[in-house]
Enzyme design. Structure first.
Site, PDB file in Angstrom:
ATOM      1  N   ALA A  67       2.937   6.286   5.233  1.00  0.00           N
ATOM      2  CA  ALA A  67       2.997   7.122   4.040  1.00  0.00           C
ATOM      3  C   ALA A  67       2.064   6.492   3.014  1.00  0.00           C
ATOM      4  CB  ALA A  67       4.426   7.190   3.515  1.00  0.00           C
ATOM      5  N   GLY A 113       5.107   5.574   8.326  1.00  0.00           N
ATOM      6  CA  GLY A 113       5.133   7.013   8.564  1.00  0.00           C
ATOM      7  C   GLY A 113       4.183   7.460   9.667  1.00  0.00           C
ATOM      8  N   GLU A 116       6.093   6.968  12.728  1.00  0.00           N
ATOM      9  CA  GLU A 116       7.104   8.030  12.778  1.00  0.00           C
ATOM     10  C   GLU A 116       6.486   9.366  13.199  1.00  0.00           C
ATOM     11  OE1 GLU A 116       8.381   6.753   8.733  1.00  0.00           O
ATOM     12  OE2 GLU A 116      10.390   6.979   9.556  1.00  0.00           O
ATOM     13  N   GLU A 136       8.111  -1.060   6.696  1.00  0.00           N
ATOM     14  CA  GLU A 136       8.738  -0.608   5.450  1.00  0.00           C
ATOM     15  C   GLU A 136       9.497  -1.705   4.717  1.00  0.00           C
ATOM     16  OE1 GLU A 136       8.401   1.246   8.115  1.00  0.00           O
ATOM     17  OE2 GLU A 136       8.131   3.352   7.563  1.00  0.00           O
TER      18      GLU A 136
HETATM   19  N1  CO8 Z   1      -1.152   4.034   1.743  1.00  0.00           N
HETATM   20  C1  CO8 Z   1      -2.174   4.092   0.876  1.00  0.00           C
HETATM   21  N2  CO8 Z   1      -3.363   3.548   1.109  1.00  0.00           N
HETATM   22  C2  CO8 Z   1      -3.528   2.864   2.267  1.00  0.00           C
HETATM   23  C3  CO8 Z   1      -2.507   2.739   3.195  1.00  0.00           C
HETATM   24  C4  CO8 Z   1      -1.262   3.358   2.911  1.00  0.00           C
HETATM   25  N3  CO8 Z   1      -0.248   3.324   3.769  1.00  0.00           N
HETATM   26  N4  CO8 Z   1      -2.957   2.000   4.240  1.00  0.00           N
HETATM   27  C5  CO8 Z   1      -4.219   1.682   3.960  1.00  0.00           C
HETATM   28  N5  CO8 Z   1      -4.582   2.194   2.752  1.00  0.00           N
HETATM   29  C6  CO8 Z   1      -5.877   2.072   2.079  1.00  0.00           C
HETATM   30  C7  CO8 Z   1      -6.048   0.701   1.488  1.00  0.00           C
HETATM   31  O1  CO8 Z   1      -5.403   0.629   0.239  1.00  0.00           O
HETATM   32  C8  CO8 Z   1      -7.554   0.586   1.397  1.00  0.00           C
HETATM   33  O2  CO8 Z   1      -7.962   1.334   0.275  1.00  0.00           O
HETATM   34  P1  CO8 Z   1      -9.173   0.735  -0.677  1.00  0.00           P
HETATM   35  O3  CO8 Z   1     -10.353   0.706   0.245  1.00  0.00           O
HETATM   36  O4  CO8 Z   1      -9.259   1.768  -1.737  1.00  0.00           O
HETATM   37  O5  CO8 Z   1      -8.718  -0.600  -1.109  1.00  0.00           O
HETATM   38  C9  CO8 Z   1      -8.030   1.357   2.629  1.00  0.00           C
HETATM   39  O6  CO8 Z   1      -6.919   2.174   3.018  1.00  0.00           O
HETATM   40  C10 CO8 Z   1      -8.386   0.449   3.773  1.00  0.00           C
HETATM   41  O7  CO8 Z   1      -7.275  -0.401   4.061  1.00  0.00           O
HETATM   42  P2  CO8 Z   1      -7.371  -2.000   4.052  1.00  0.00           P
HETATM   43  O8  CO8 Z   1      -8.488  -2.465   3.191  1.00  0.00           O
HETATM   44  O9  CO8 Z   1      -6.012  -2.529   3.766  1.00  0.00           O
HETATM   45  O10 CO8 Z   1      -7.760  -2.268   5.580  1.00  0.00           O
HETATM   46  P3  CO8 Z   1      -7.446  -3.592   6.425  1.00  0.00           P
HETATM   47  O11 CO8 Z   1      -8.252  -3.474   7.663  1.00  0.00           O
HETATM   48  O12 CO8 Z   1      -7.567  -4.797   5.596  1.00  0.00           O
HETATM   49  O13 CO8 Z   1      -5.888  -3.445   6.827  1.00  0.00           O
HETATM   50  C11 CO8 Z   1      -3.895  -2.297   7.521  1.00  0.00           C
HETATM   51  C12 CO8 Z   1      -5.441  -2.392   7.645  1.00  0.00           C
HETATM   52  C13 CO8 Z   1      -3.247  -3.510   8.171  1.00  0.00           C
HETATM   53  C14 CO8 Z   1      -3.493  -1.034   8.252  1.00  0.00           C
HETATM   54  C15 CO8 Z   1      -3.520  -2.225   6.023  1.00  0.00           C
HETATM   55  O14 CO8 Z   1      -4.259  -1.183   5.411  1.00  0.00           O
HETATM   56  C16 CO8 Z   1      -2.048  -1.951   5.770  1.00  0.00           C
HETATM   57  O15 CO8 Z   1      -1.233  -2.846   5.912  1.00  0.00           O
HETATM   58  N6  CO8 Z   1      -1.728  -0.715   5.332  1.00  0.00           N
HETATM   59  C17 CO8 Z   1      -0.392  -0.362   4.934  1.00  0.00           C
HETATM   60  C18 CO8 Z   1       0.499  -0.238   6.122  1.00  0.00           C
HETATM   61  C19 CO8 Z   1       1.915   0.067   5.686  1.00  0.00           C
HETATM   62  O16 CO8 Z   1       2.610  -0.734   5.088  1.00  0.00           O
HETATM   63  N7  CO8 Z   1       2.376   1.283   6.017  1.00  0.00           N
HETATM   64  C20 CO8 Z   1       3.715   1.688   5.731  1.00  0.00           C
HETATM   65  C21 CO8 Z   1       3.767   2.451   4.465  1.00  0.00           C
HETATM   66  S1  CO8 Z   1       5.428   2.813   4.016  1.00  0.00           S
HETATM   67  C22 CO8 Z   1       5.817   4.137   4.932  1.00  0.00           C
HETATM   68  O17 CO8 Z   1       5.063   4.602   5.739  1.00  0.00           O
HETATM   69  C23 CO8 Z   1       7.168   4.713   4.689  1.00  0.00           C
HETATM   70  C24 CO8 Z   1       7.382   6.016   5.467  1.00  0.00           C
HETATM   71  C25 CO8 Z   1       8.653   6.693   5.040  1.00  0.00           C
HETATM   72  C26 CO8 Z   1       8.534   7.180   3.622  1.00  0.00           C
HETATM   73  C27 CO8 Z   1       9.812   7.769   3.181  1.00  0.00           C
HETATM   74  C28 CO8 Z   1       9.688   8.405   1.795  1.00  0.00           C
HETATM   75  C29 CO8 Z   1      10.816   8.018   0.844  1.00  0.00           C
END
Ligand code: CO8
Length: 260
Positions: A67, A113, A116, A136
């Site tokens: 998400a 997400g 999921e 999460e």
């Molecule tokens: N949301 C928003 N932006 C994201 C997300 C995300 N989930 N994942 C990556 N991005 C963005 C980064 O912020 C970055 O943006 P910018 O270039 O503007 O800084 C761009 O994508 C590239 O990402 P990274 O620079 O971080 O790339 P890396 O190669 O360093 O890392 C990863 C890749 C490991 C995938 C890393 O991006 C990461 O950890 N992302 C987040 C993963 C995460 O925690 N996902 C879970 C989110 S919570 C969720 O999904 C809950 C679902 C249920 C919701 C229920 C609602 C109440």
């Protein structure tokens, strides 16, 4: 016909490919993207030529990285949080209840997400570079798009809790061993197409009834599930497809199912 910001649809004969295409955020699902996925699926289902759906992410790196965390970070209200979860769950349920086979081509990171979303598909193909996880709890959250429920039904509470509590990322290989992904392929999209082609040779009504039997059965007791199976079996024997399938077998020819 459609004008989506973050989702593309491609048709290859009877196969539809829905691609989550928001590369600047590794295809993370903001509410706009979730809404577009839902509308795209409605459009695909309006097309009678389509008999299988593949869901994938754009680019080499990510299927869907979760998400959208910047959008989630704005939430504070209990009821608003619940509504966001319900809205995402509705899209996942829409996917899992489709009468056609749905294959997730997990071409990279499938986190939160995104994992999921993959779990809402019937079958998952991962690339050797895929990483899957439910991070999460690292954000002070829990999975909210059905993950706590679908993962524990898929692999059992023990393995699901390990992944959700540690938040560790697993490789495609480990996901395969756990039964989370069905196949690993260098080109997950072409493997997904191959799997879809092998499914849609079969009777389309039978395919939808299998899906329904498994899905409804997982929500109930063995006894009630077997009753559901018998009801659906009864429906199957009344179809022209069943006459065609058995007739073709007995005549030693290939069946031509019409979905009737
Ligand atoms: N949301 C928003 N932006 C994201 C997300 C995300 N989930 N994942 C990556 N991005 C963005 C980064 O912020 C970055 O943006 P910018 O270039 O503007 O800084 C761009 O994508 C590239 O990402 P990274 O620079 O971080 O790339 P890396 O190669 O360093 O890392 C990863 C890749 C490991 C995938 C890393 O991006 C990461 O950890 N992302 C987040 C993963 C995460 O925690 N996902 C879970 C989110 S919570 C969720 O999904 C809950 C679902 C249920 C919701 C229920 C609602 C109440």
């Amino acid at each position: 016909e459609f004008d989506f910001e973050n989702v593309t649809i491609d048709q290859h004969g009877p196969l539809a490919v829905l691609t989550v295409n928001r590369p600047k955020a590794l295809n993370a699902l903001n509410s706009e993207t979730l809404g577009e996925i839902s509308q795209a699926i409605d459009l695909i289902m309006d097309n009678a030529e389509i008999s299988a759906l593949i869901i994938t992410g754009s680019g080499e790196k990510a299927f869907v990285a979760g998400a959208d965390i910047s959008e989630l970070s704005q939430l504070t209200d209990v009821y608003a949080g619940r509504d966001v979860a319900l809205a995402g769950q509705d899209v996942m349920t829409q996917i899992s209840q489709l009468p056609i086979p749905v294959i997730g081509a997990v071409n990279g990171f499938a986190l939160g997400g995104g994992f999921e979303l993959a779990l809402a598909c019937d079958i998952r193909v991962a690339s050797p570079r895929s990483r899957l996880g439910l991070p999460e709890v690292t954000l002070g959250l829990l999975p909210g798009f059905g993950g706590t429920q679908r993962l524990s039904r898929l692999v059992g509470a023990g393995r699901a809790l390990d992944l959700m509590l540690t938040a560790r990322q697993i490789s495609a290989e480990e996901a395969l061993q756990m039964g989370i992904v069905n196949y690993i392929a260098d080109e997950p999209l072409s493997k997904a197409r191959e799997v879809a082609e092998s499914i849609i040779k079969n009777g389309p009504i039978a395919i939808s009834l299998v899906k329904e039997a498994v899905r409804r059965g997982l929500d109930t007791t063995l006894e009630a599930g077997c009753e559901i199976e018998a009801d659906l079996f009864g429906m199957a024997v009344a179809t022209a497809d069943f006459r065609e399938g058995t007739g073709a077998f007995l005549a030693k020819r290939k069946p031509e199912f019409k979905g009737e």
